[in-house]
Design an enzyme around this catalytic site. Structure first.
Site, PDB file in Angstrom:
ATOM      1  N   LYS A  51     -13.981  34.483  14.360  1.00  0.00           N
ATOM      2  CA  LYS A  51     -12.923  35.209  15.069  1.00  0.00           C
ATOM      3  C   LYS A  51     -12.460  36.412  14.246  1.00  0.00           C
ATOM      4  CE  LYS A  51     -11.523  31.170  17.706  1.00  0.00           C
ATOM      5  NZ  LYS A  51     -10.619  30.041  17.902  1.00  0.00           N
ATOM      6  N   GLN A  56      -5.669  27.148  15.464  1.00  0.00           N
ATOM      7  CA  GLN A  56      -6.969  26.518  15.689  1.00  0.00           C
ATOM      8  C   GLN A  56      -6.812  24.999  15.852  1.00  0.00           C
ATOM      9  OE1 GLN A  56      -9.806  28.239  16.152  1.00  0.00           O
ATOM     10  NE2 GLN A  56     -10.995  26.387  16.460  1.00  0.00           N
ATOM     11  N   ASP A 100      -4.870  32.278  23.518  1.00  0.00           N
ATOM     12  CA  ASP A 100      -5.763  31.157  23.844  1.00  0.00           C
ATOM     13  C   ASP A 100      -5.591  30.709  25.302  1.00  0.00           C
ATOM     14  OD1 ASP A 100      -7.557  30.238  21.919  1.00  0.00           O
ATOM     15  OD2 ASP A 100      -6.017  29.168  20.793  1.00  0.00           O
TER      16      ASP A 100
END
Ligand code: GUN
Length: 292
Positions: free
Chosen positions: A52, A96, A119
């Site tokens: 990422k 995460q 997200d």
């Protein structure tokens, strides 16, 4: 059979994003900033977060990585989320997953300001997406939809079967594929307790496998001419590899691919698109596209 090249598609989209970022910056606008919070040292999570950060560089974004050891308390993590919510320079951020068992994942997700939830996991984004309002959409389903669109694969009125009902992939995928302005398909979701799973799969024009069981989808479960999308990325030990493992999809590629009109490989199919869609969501966050 045509292979769907997620790697090439993701590279093309990242180039488009980078060009847009340079136009924004040249016009005096702000460079998008994505922050990532990583807890512990899970191998998969380390790789995802590293990729990422690398993708941010490719897109011309600013990125920050905030790391905690696995014994961080829930309060410390919530305080970090609060800081990121209030940091005017951070346009979007992710925590995460998975988190260690002593931390309530849902509590952390709900603490994120939905306007920075790139997200697309916050209930506000999930709910808005489900009723067709502008919202951040979970990156894997969004990436799959984008692959279908860019490869000109017709979905309207066709039967789409999704294997798996996770909050991150199965459920939002079903929402996207059923909505008129996206897939406009007839959608069936199958899971571990579905009695007619094989029959449903055999009737699918588009089969999306997201159950995390290597080689689950066999040739006898696929209709001639179907489109097969493999979301599986299970790490299987492989001593011949430098890393010591290889990624294994949910579909037995060798026997299934000859029957397909289109199929995604693992790796190089859905995976690269997921990170790319996170970049697209971050660009949208930078531009205040959904929430002003
Ligand atoms: N873990 C596995 N996939 C994801 C993802 O898309 N976002 C976050 N935050 N964690 C994940």
């Amino acid at each position: 059979m045509q292979l769907i090249d997620g790697k090439a598609t993701a590279a093309a989209i990242k180039k488009e994003i980078a060009e847009e970022v340079e136009r924004i910056v040249a016009a005096g606008g702000k460079r998008p900033h994505l922050a990532a919070v990583l807890v512990g040292h899970d191998g998969g999570s380390e790789t995802y977060v590293r990729n990422k950060v690398k993708a941010c560089e490719e897109c011309g974004f600013t990125s920050s990585l905030i790391r905690y050891e696995a014994d961080v308390t829930e309060d410390e993590l919530l305080a970090c989320v609060d800081r990121l919510n209030r940091d005017a320079d951070v346009d979007g951020f992710i925590v995460q997953l998975p988190l260690p068992p002593h931390i309530a994942e849902q509590k952390v997700i709900e603490a994120i300001d939905f306007r920075k939830d790139v997200d697309g996991f916050h209930p506000v984004n999930v709910g808005r997406m489900a009723i067709g309002l502008p919202a951040y959409v979970s990156a894997t389903p969004k990436g799959i939809y984008e692959l279908l669109r860019r490869y000109g694969i017709a979905t309207s009125g066709r039967k789409c079967v999704i294997l798996g009902r996770s909050n991150i992939v199965g459920k939002p995928m079903a929402q996207l594929m059923m909505q008129k302005q996206y897939g406009d398909a007839t959608v069936t979701v199958c899971h571990s307790h579905s009695r007619t799973l094989k029959e449903e799969c055999r009737a699918a024009d588009i089969l999306i496998a997201a159950i995390g069981q290597p080689g689950f989808v066999t040739a006898d479960m696929v209709k001639e001419g179907a489109v097969v999308i493999d979301v599986g990325t299970t790490r299987v030990p492989d001593p011949t590899r430098k890393s010591g493992y290889r990624l294994c999809g949910d579909v037995r590629f060798d026997e299934v691919s000859p029957k397909c009109s289109f199929i995604t490989p693992v790796p190089g199919g859905v995976g690269p698109m997921t990170i790319c869609m996170l970049m697209l969501n971050t660009l949208a966050a930078g531009k205040r596209e959904y929430y002003g």
